[in-house]
Motif scaffolding. Structure first.
Motif, short mmCIF file in Angstrom:
data_model
loop_
_atom_site.label_atom_id
_atom_site.label_comp_id
_atom_site.label_asym_id
_atom_site.label_seq_id
_atom_site.Cartn_x
_atom_site.Cartn_y
_atom_site.Cartn_z
N GLN A 46 -39.97 -30.28 114.14
CA GLN A 46 -39.24 -29.70 115.32
C GLN A 46 -39.66 -28.25 115.69
O GLN A 46 -39.26 -27.55 116.83
CB GLN A 46 -37.74 -29.44 115.17
N ILE A 47 -40.39 -27.38 114.72
CA ILE A 47 -40.86 -26.17 114.64
C ILE A 47 -42.32 -26.08 115.16
O ILE A 47 -43.41 -26.70 114.21
CB ILE A 47 -40.53 -25.27 113.63
N LYS A 48 -42.97 -25.31 116.25
CA LYS A 48 -44.28 -25.25 116.25
C LYS A 48 -45.16 -24.30 115.30
O LYS A 48 -44.34 -23.34 114.99
CB LYS A 48 -44.42 -24.74 117.81
N GLU A 49 -46.15 -24.53 115.01
CA GLU A 49 -46.86 -23.84 114.04
C GLU A 49 -47.13 -22.44 114.54
O GLU A 49 -46.94 -21.45 113.65
CB GLU A 49 -48.38 -24.44 113.89
N GLU A 50 -47.20 -22.23 115.79
CA GLU A 50 -47.41 -20.72 116.27
C GLU A 50 -46.19 -19.83 116.00
O GLU A 50 -46.09 -18.68 116.26
CB GLU A 50 -48.10 -20.80 117.48
N HIS A 51 -44.97 -20.60 115.91
CA HIS A 51 -43.86 -20.02 115.92
C HIS A 51 -43.39 -19.65 114.49
O HIS A 51 -42.17 -18.97 114.21
CB HIS A 51 -42.75 -20.85 116.77
N ILE A 52 -44.10 -20.06 113.41
CA ILE A 52 -43.55 -19.98 111.94
C ILE A 52 -43.55 -18.41 111.73
O ILE A 52 -42.65 -18.05 110.80
CB ILE A 52 -44.18 -20.98 111.19
N LEU A 99 -38.32 -22.75 105.77
CA LEU A 99 -38.72 -22.91 107.04
C LEU A 99 -40.21 -22.35 106.98
O LEU A 99 -40.81 -22.92 107.92
CB LEU A 99 -37.80 -22.02 107.80
N THR A 100 -40.47 -21.21 106.33
CA THR A 100 -41.69 -20.76 106.64
C THR A 100 -42.80 -21.30 105.47
O THR A 100 -43.95 -21.11 105.78
CB THR A 100 -41.87 -19.07 106.10
N ASN A 101 -42.42 -21.95 104.54
CA ASN A 101 -43.21 -22.90 103.76
C ASN A 101 -43.38 -24.24 103.74
O ASN A 101 -44.14 -24.89 103.07
CB ASN A 101 -42.79 -22.47 102.24
N ARG A 102 -42.61 -25.02 104.78
CA ARG A 102 -42.68 -26.30 104.65
C ARG A 102 -42.86 -26.46 106.29
O ARG A 102 -42.72 -25.63 107.13
CB ARG A 102 -41.42 -27.12 104.29
N ALA A 106 -24.71 -21.56 103.04
CA ALA A 106 -25.98 -21.58 103.87
C ALA A 106 -27.15 -22.35 103.64
O ALA A 106 -27.26 -22.35 102.27
CB ALA A 106 -26.59 -20.31 104.00
N LYS A 107 -27.53 -23.48 104.41
CA LYS A 107 -28.33 -24.35 103.81
C LYS A 107 -29.29 -24.84 105.15
O LYS A 107 -28.98 -24.69 106.16
CB LYS A 107 -27.63 -25.56 103.56
N ILE A 108 -30.28 -25.60 104.97
CA ILE A 108 -30.97 -26.34 105.76
C ILE A 108 -31.04 -27.66 105.48
O ILE A 108 -31.64 -28.09 104.35
CB ILE A 108 -32.43 -25.60 106.14
N GLU A 109 -30.98 -28.81 106.25
CA GLU A 109 -31.01 -30.27 106.07
C GLU A 109 -32.01 -30.69 107.21
O GLU A 109 -31.84 -30.49 108.31
CB GLU A 109 -29.78 -30.92 106.07
N SER A 110 -32.91 -31.50 106.87
CA SER A 110 -34.02 -32.00 107.68
C SER A 110 -33.59 -33.58 107.84
O SER A 110 -33.45 -34.34 107.08
CB SER A 110 -35.41 -32.04 107.17
N TYR A 111 -33.70 -33.92 109.17
CA TYR A 111 -33.39 -35.33 109.53
C TYR A 111 -34.55 -35.71 110.31
O TYR A 111 -35.39 -35.14 110.82
CB TYR A 111 -32.01 -35.69 110.15
N ASP A 112 -34.60 -37.05 110.97
CA ASP A 112 -35.66 -37.67 111.83
C ASP A 112 -35.58 -36.93 112.83
O ASP A 112 -36.56 -36.65 113.34
CB ASP A 112 -35.47 -39.00 111.60
N ARG A 113 -34.54 -36.61 113.44
CA ARG A 113 -34.44 -36.21 114.96
C ARG A 113 -34.19 -34.87 115.05
O ARG A 113 -34.12 -34.29 116.15
CB ARG A 113 -33.46 -37.22 115.77
N TYR A 114 -33.65 -34.24 114.04
CA TYR A 114 -33.22 -32.75 114.42
C TYR A 114 -33.25 -32.04 112.82
O TYR A 114 -33.26 -32.76 111.55
CB TYR A 114 -31.85 -32.70 114.93
N LEU A 115 -33.04 -30.74 112.69
CA LEU A 115 -32.92 -30.14 111.69
C LEU A 115 -31.49 -29.11 111.87
O LEU A 115 -30.94 -29.11 112.93
CB LEU A 115 -33.76 -28.75 111.80
N TYR A 116 -30.74 -29.27 110.65
CA TYR A 116 -29.42 -28.72 110.63
C TYR A 116 -29.29 -27.56 109.72
O TYR A 116 -30.03 -27.66 108.52
CB TYR A 116 -28.45 -29.80 110.17
#
Length: 324
Positions: free
Chosen positions: A213-219, A206-209, A69-79
Protein backbone atom coordinates in the motif's frame (compact mmCIF):
# COMPACT_ATOMS: atom_id res chain seq x y z
CA UNK A 1 -20.33 12.28 11.35
CA UNK A 2 -18.66 11.28 8.10
CA UNK A 3 -16.64 13.72 6.00
CA UNK A 4 -15.32 12.76 2.58
CA UNK A 5 -12.72 14.23 0.26
CA UNK A 6 -12.27 12.74 -3.23
CA UNK A 7 -9.48 13.70 -5.56
CA UNK A 8 -10.43 12.93 -9.17
CA UNK A 9 -7.99 12.09 -12.00
CA UNK A 10 -8.94 15.44 -13.56
CA UNK A 11 -7.46 17.26 -10.55
CA UNK A 12 -10.83 18.26 -9.11
CA UNK A 13 -11.33 17.89 -5.34
CA UNK A 14 -14.82 16.92 -4.17
CA UNK A 15 -16.13 17.08 -0.62
CA UNK A 16 -18.89 15.30 1.30
CA UNK A 17 -20.40 13.35 -1.59
CA UNK A 18 -23.43 11.13 -1.11
CA UNK A 19 -23.05 7.44 -0.35
CA UNK A 20 -24.10 6.18 -3.79
CA UNK A 21 -21.52 8.35 -5.56
CA UNK A 22 -18.91 7.32 -3.01
CA UNK A 23 -19.35 3.66 -3.95
CA UNK A 24 -18.44 4.46 -7.54
CA UNK A 25 -15.37 6.46 -6.56
CA UNK A 26 -14.13 3.66 -4.28
CA UNK A 27 -14.19 1.24 -7.21
CA UNK A 28 -12.21 3.64 -9.40
CA UNK A 29 -8.53 3.04 -8.58
CA UNK A 30 -7.58 6.36 -10.19
CA UNK A 31 -9.40 8.32 -7.48
CA UNK A 32 -7.88 9.09 -4.09
CA UNK A 33 -10.44 9.02 -1.29
CA UNK A 34 -10.25 10.25 2.27
CA UNK A 35 -13.07 9.39 4.66
CA UNK A 36 -12.91 11.02 8.09
CA UNK A 37 -15.29 9.71 10.75
CA UNK A 38 -15.62 12.32 13.51
CA UNK A 39 -17.28 10.83 16.62
CA UNK A 40 -19.14 8.23 14.51
CA UNK A 41 -21.88 5.90 15.63
CA UNK A 42 -21.44 2.13 15.45
CA UNK A 43 -23.79 2.05 12.47
CA UNK A 44 -21.64 4.56 10.55
CA UNK A 45 -18.48 2.56 11.25
CA UNK A 46 -20.14 -0.66 10.09
CA UNK A 47 -21.47 1.03 6.95
CA UNK A 48 -18.05 2.37 5.96
CA UNK A 49 -16.47 -0.97 6.84
CA UNK A 50 -18.86 -2.73 4.49
CA UNK A 51 -18.15 -0.19 1.76
CA UNK A 52 -14.36 -0.59 2.00
CA UNK A 53 -14.27 -4.30 2.78
CA UNK A 54 -12.77 -3.95 6.26
CA UNK A 55 -12.82 -7.02 8.51
CA UNK A 56 -14.94 -7.17 11.65
CA UNK A 57 -11.82 -7.51 13.83
CA UNK A 58 -10.54 -4.13 12.65
CA UNK A 59 -13.97 -2.55 13.03
CA UNK A 60 -14.14 -3.87 16.58
CA UNK A 61 -10.78 -2.25 17.41
CA UNK A 62 -11.92 1.00 15.82
CA UNK A 63 -15.14 1.05 17.84
CA UNK A 64 -13.51 0.16 21.15
CA UNK A 65 -11.17 2.98 22.05
CA UNK A 66 -8.12 2.66 24.28
CA UNK A 67 -5.97 0.67 21.85
CA UNK A 68 -2.20 0.63 22.08
CA UNK A 69 -0.37 2.17 19.12
CA UNK A 70 0.12 -0.59 16.55
CA UNK A 71 0.16 -1.50 12.87
CA UNK A 72 -1.59 -4.51 11.35
CA UNK A 73 -1.26 -5.62 7.74
CA UNK A 74 -4.15 -7.17 5.85
CA UNK A 75 -4.46 -8.21 2.24
CA UNK A 76 -6.37 -5.10 1.19
CA UNK A 77 -5.31 -2.49 3.73
CA UNK A 78 -3.06 -1.40 6.61
CA UNK A 79 -4.54 -0.62 10.01
CA UNK A 80 -2.70 1.84 12.28
CA UNK A 81 -3.47 3.20 15.73
CA UNK A 82 -1.95 6.56 16.71
CA UNK A 83 -2.54 9.01 19.54
CA UNK A 84 -2.78 12.77 19.64
CA UNK A 85 -1.61 14.99 22.46
CA UNK A 86 -2.99 18.18 23.96
CA UNK A 87 -3.24 20.03 27.27
CA UNK A 88 -6.80 20.73 28.38
CA UNK A 89 -7.69 24.17 29.69
CA UNK A 90 -7.76 25.50 32.36
CA UNK A 91 -6.17 22.86 34.61
CA UNK A 92 -3.57 21.69 32.08
CA UNK A 93 -4.82 18.09 32.12
CA UNK A 94 -3.08 15.94 29.50
CA UNK A 95 -5.40 14.36 26.91
CA UNK A 96 -4.26 11.58 24.57
CA UNK A 97 -7.05 11.06 22.01
CA UNK A 98 -6.85 8.00 19.79
CA UNK A 99 -6.69 8.23 16.00
CA UNK A 100 -7.39 5.09 13.96
CA UNK A 101 -6.07 5.08 10.39
CA UNK A 102 -6.77 2.57 7.63
CA UNK A 103 -4.80 2.75 4.38
CA UNK A 104 -6.00 1.07 1.22
CA UNK A 105 -4.66 1.28 -2.31
CA UNK A 106 -6.70 4.37 -3.13
CA UNK A 107 -8.24 5.47 0.17
CA UNK A 108 -7.50 6.56 3.73
CA UNK A 109 -10.02 6.14 6.51
CA UNK A 110 -9.48 8.11 9.72
CA UNK A 111 -11.61 7.60 12.82
CA UNK A 112 -11.49 9.70 15.98
CA UNK A 113 -13.92 10.36 18.81
CA UNK A 114 -12.42 13.67 19.92
CA UNK A 115 -11.65 16.82 17.90
CA UNK A 116 -8.17 16.78 16.37
CA UNK A 117 -6.83 20.05 15.00
CA UNK A 118 -4.40 18.52 12.52
CA UNK A 119 -7.15 16.40 10.94
CA UNK A 120 -9.46 19.41 10.73
CA UNK A 121 -6.71 21.44 9.09
CA UNK A 122 -6.21 18.87 6.32
CA UNK A 123 -9.96 18.42 5.92
CA UNK A 124 -10.39 22.00 4.79
CA UNK A 125 -10.59 22.42 1.04
CA UNK A 126 -7.31 24.10 0.11
CA UNK A 127 -4.68 23.80 -2.56
CA UNK A 128 -2.47 22.03 -0.02
CA UNK A 129 -5.07 19.30 0.50
CA UNK A 130 -5.42 18.79 -3.25
CA UNK A 131 -1.63 18.72 -3.66
CA UNK A 132 -1.26 16.10 -0.93
CA UNK A 133 -4.02 13.86 -2.26
CA UNK A 134 -2.71 14.12 -5.82
CA UNK A 135 0.38 12.16 -4.71
CA UNK A 136 -1.62 9.16 -3.58
CA UNK A 137 -3.33 7.71 -0.53
CA UNK A 138 -0.06 6.73 1.12
CA UNK A 139 1.19 10.34 0.95
CA UNK A 140 -2.09 11.51 2.46
CA UNK A 141 -1.48 9.07 5.32
CA UNK A 142 1.99 10.54 5.75
CA UNK A 143 0.56 14.09 5.86
CA UNK A 144 -1.93 13.10 8.58
CA UNK A 145 0.60 11.34 10.82
CA UNK A 146 3.24 14.01 10.25
CA UNK A 147 0.82 16.72 11.36
CA UNK A 148 -0.15 14.58 14.34
CA UNK A 149 3.45 14.09 15.47
CA UNK A 150 4.34 17.75 14.87
CA UNK A 151 1.49 18.71 17.22
CA UNK A 152 3.37 16.95 20.04
CA UNK A 153 6.14 19.55 20.27
CA UNK A 154 4.04 22.58 21.36
CA UNK A 155 2.64 20.39 24.14
CA UNK A 156 6.14 19.30 25.14
CA UNK A 157 7.25 22.94 25.16
CA UNK A 158 4.36 23.78 27.50
CA UNK A 159 5.38 20.94 29.78
CA UNK A 160 8.94 22.25 29.74
CA UNK A 161 7.69 25.65 30.92
CA UNK A 162 5.64 23.94 33.62
CA UNK A 163 8.68 21.99 34.84
CA UNK A 164 10.76 25.20 34.93
CA UNK A 165 8.02 26.87 36.99
CA UNK A 166 7.98 23.95 39.44
CA UNK A 167 11.76 24.08 39.79
CA UNK A 168 11.61 27.82 40.58
CA UNK A 169 8.93 27.21 43.20
CA UNK A 170 10.91 24.38 44.79
CA UNK A 171 14.09 26.45 45.01
CA UNK A 172 12.43 29.72 46.04
CA UNK A 173 9.61 28.69 48.34
CA UNK A 174 7.55 25.67 49.27
CA UNK A 175 3.87 26.14 48.47
CA UNK A 176 0.91 23.95 49.28
CA UNK A 177 0.06 21.64 46.42
CA UNK A 178 3.56 21.54 44.90
CA UNK A 179 3.96 17.85 45.66
CA UNK A 180 0.61 17.08 44.00
CA UNK A 181 1.68 19.05 40.90
CA UNK A 182 4.99 17.18 40.75
CA UNK A 183 3.25 13.80 40.86
CA UNK A 184 0.70 14.93 38.25
CA UNK A 185 3.48 15.94 35.84
CA UNK A 186 5.35 12.69 36.53
CA UNK A 187 2.17 10.76 35.76
CA UNK A 188 1.70 12.71 32.52
CA UNK A 189 5.31 12.02 31.50
CA UNK A 190 4.80 8.29 32.11
CA UNK A 191 1.61 8.38 30.00
CA UNK A 192 3.45 10.16 27.18
CA UNK A 193 6.22 7.59 27.28
CA UNK A 194 3.69 4.77 27.03
CA UNK A 195 2.13 6.46 23.98
CA UNK A 196 5.30 7.43 22.10
CA UNK A 197 7.27 4.22 22.61
CA UNK A 198 4.93 1.88 20.64
CA UNK A 199 4.53 4.51 17.91
CA UNK A 200 8.29 4.38 17.34
CA UNK A 201 7.90 0.63 16.82
CA UNK A 202 5.08 1.26 14.34
CA UNK A 203 7.16 3.55 12.15
CA UNK A 204 10.19 1.35 12.50
CA UNK A 205 8.13 -1.40 10.87
CA UNK A 206 6.83 0.99 8.23
CA UNK A 207 10.34 2.02 7.21
CA UNK A 208 11.96 -1.43 7.37
CA UNK A 209 9.28 -3.62 5.82
CA UNK A 210 7.64 -3.56 2.40
CA UNK A 211 3.91 -2.90 2.31
CA UNK A 212 2.28 -2.87 -1.09
CA UNK A 213 0.00 0.00 0.00
CA UNK A 214 3.03 2.32 0.40
CA UNK A 215 5.09 3.38 -2.58
CA UNK A 216 8.84 2.93 -2.39
CA UNK A 217 9.55 6.61 -3.03
CA UNK A 218 7.34 7.64 -0.09
CA UNK A 219 9.06 5.52 2.57
CA UNK A 220 11.60 8.29 3.16
CA UNK A 221 8.80 10.55 4.41
CA UNK A 222 7.75 8.01 7.02
CA UNK A 223 11.40 7.83 8.13
CA UNK A 224 11.19 11.55 8.81
CA UNK A 225 8.18 10.95 11.08
CA UNK A 226 10.14 8.17 12.77
CA UNK A 227 12.97 10.61 13.49
CA UNK A 228 10.53 13.12 14.98
CA UNK A 229 9.10 10.45 17.25
CA UNK A 230 12.57 9.50 18.47
CA UNK A 231 13.27 13.16 19.22
CA UNK A 232 9.99 13.47 21.13
CA UNK A 233 10.80 10.29 23.06
CA UNK A 234 14.21 11.66 24.05
CA UNK A 235 12.61 14.90 25.24
CA UNK A 236 10.10 12.94 27.32
CA UNK A 237 12.91 10.87 28.83
CA UNK A 238 14.71 14.09 29.82
CA UNK A 239 11.47 15.33 31.44
CA UNK A 240 11.24 12.12 33.44
CA UNK A 241 14.77 12.67 34.77
CA UNK A 242 13.98 16.32 35.53
CA UNK A 243 10.85 15.41 37.47
CA UNK A 244 12.71 12.74 39.43
CA UNK A 245 15.32 15.36 40.33
CA UNK A 246 12.58 17.91 41.13
CA UNK A 247 10.90 15.47 43.51
CA UNK A 248 14.20 14.73 45.27
CA UNK A 249 14.94 18.47 45.49
CA UNK A 250 11.48 19.17 46.90
CA UNK A 251 11.78 16.49 49.59
CA UNK A 252 15.30 17.69 50.41
CA UNK A 253 14.10 21.31 50.65
CA UNK A 254 11.22 20.36 52.93
CA UNK A 255 13.59 18.31 55.11
CA UNK A 256 16.11 21.16 55.31
CA UNK A 257 13.44 23.66 56.29
CA UNK A 258 12.10 21.30 58.91
CA UNK A 259 15.63 20.92 60.29
CA UNK A 260 15.98 24.72 60.33
CA UNK A 261 12.75 25.07 62.31
CA UNK A 262 13.81 22.38 64.76
CA UNK A 263 17.18 24.11 65.14
CA UNK A 264 15.53 27.39 66.08
CA UNK A 265 13.20 25.69 68.52
CA UNK A 266 16.14 23.85 70.08
CA UNK A 267 18.07 27.12 70.49
CA UNK A 268 15.08 28.73 72.19
CA UNK A 269 14.70 25.76 74.54
CA UNK A 270 18.45 25.85 75.31
CA UNK A 271 18.34 29.56 76.13
CA UNK A 272 15.50 29.08 78.60
CA UNK A 273 16.99 25.98 80.21
CA UNK A 274 19.40 27.72 82.70
CA UNK A 275 16.87 30.50 83.33
CA UNK A 276 14.25 27.87 84.18
CA UNK A 277 16.73 26.18 86.52
CA UNK A 278 17.40 29.43 88.43
CA UNK A 279 13.74 30.36 88.74
CA UNK A 280 12.98 26.80 89.78
CA UNK A 281 15.49 26.95 92.63
CA UNK A 282 14.15 30.25 93.88
CA UNK A 283 10.62 29.04 93.58
CA UNK A 284 10.97 25.93 95.79
CA UNK A 285 8.57 25.89 98.72
CA UNK A 286 10.90 25.49 101.73
CA UNK A 287 9.95 26.83 105.14
CA UNK A 288 13.34 28.51 105.62
CA UNK A 289 15.23 30.00 102.66
CA UNK A 290 18.16 32.29 103.62
CA UNK A 291 18.05 34.24 100.39
CA UNK A 292 14.45 35.12 101.18
CA UNK A 293 14.79 35.81 104.86
CA UNK A 294 17.93 37.96 104.57
CA UNK A 295 17.00 39.64 101.27
CA UNK A 296 16.44 43.38 101.51
CA UNK A 297 15.12 43.57 97.93
CA UNK A 298 18.36 43.55 95.97
CA UNK A 299 18.64 39.78 95.45
CA UNK A 300 15.76 39.81 92.97
CA UNK A 301 17.56 42.27 90.72
CA UNK A 302 20.84 40.36 91.02
CA UNK A 303 18.99 37.21 89.93
CA UNK A 304 17.53 38.95 86.89
CA UNK A 305 20.95 40.35 85.99
CA UNK A 306 22.55 36.91 86.34
CA UNK A 307 19.93 35.34 84.06
CA UNK A 308 20.45 38.11 81.50
CA UNK A 309 24.22 37.54 81.57
CA UNK A 310 23.74 33.77 81.09
CA UNK A 311 21.44 34.42 78.14
CA UNK A 312 23.90 36.88 76.59
CA UNK A 313 26.78 34.42 76.96
CA UNK A 314 24.66 31.70 75.31
CA UNK A 315 23.73 33.95 72.39
CA UNK A 316 27.36 34.98 71.92
CA UNK A 317 28.44 31.33 71.90
CA UNK A 318 25.74 30.37 69.39
CA UNK A 319 26.76 33.25 67.12
CA UNK A 320 30.45 32.22 67.28
CA UNK A 321 29.46 28.67 66.31
CA UNK A 322 27.41 29.94 63.36
CA UNK A 323 24.16 28.48 64.69
CA UNK A 324 22.29 31.79 64.56
Amino acid sequence: MMHSRIYLPSGELLSDVDLESLKGYVQDSRCVIWLDLDSPTTEEVDLVGLLLGITHLTLEDVTKQGQRAKIESYDRYLYMVMHGMRLEEPDGHLALPELDLILGLNYVLSVHYEPMDNVLQHRQITETTASVMSRGADFLLYALVDGLVDSYFPVLDSMDDLIDELEDIIVGRTEDGVLARIFRVKRDVVSLRKVISPQIEVFSQLTNRTYHQIKEEHIIYFRDVHDHLIRAFEVIDSYRDLMTGALDAYLSTVSNRLNSVMKRLTLIATIFMPITFVTGVFGMNFGYAPQVVWDNGTLFWFSLAGMAIITAVQLLYFRMQGWI
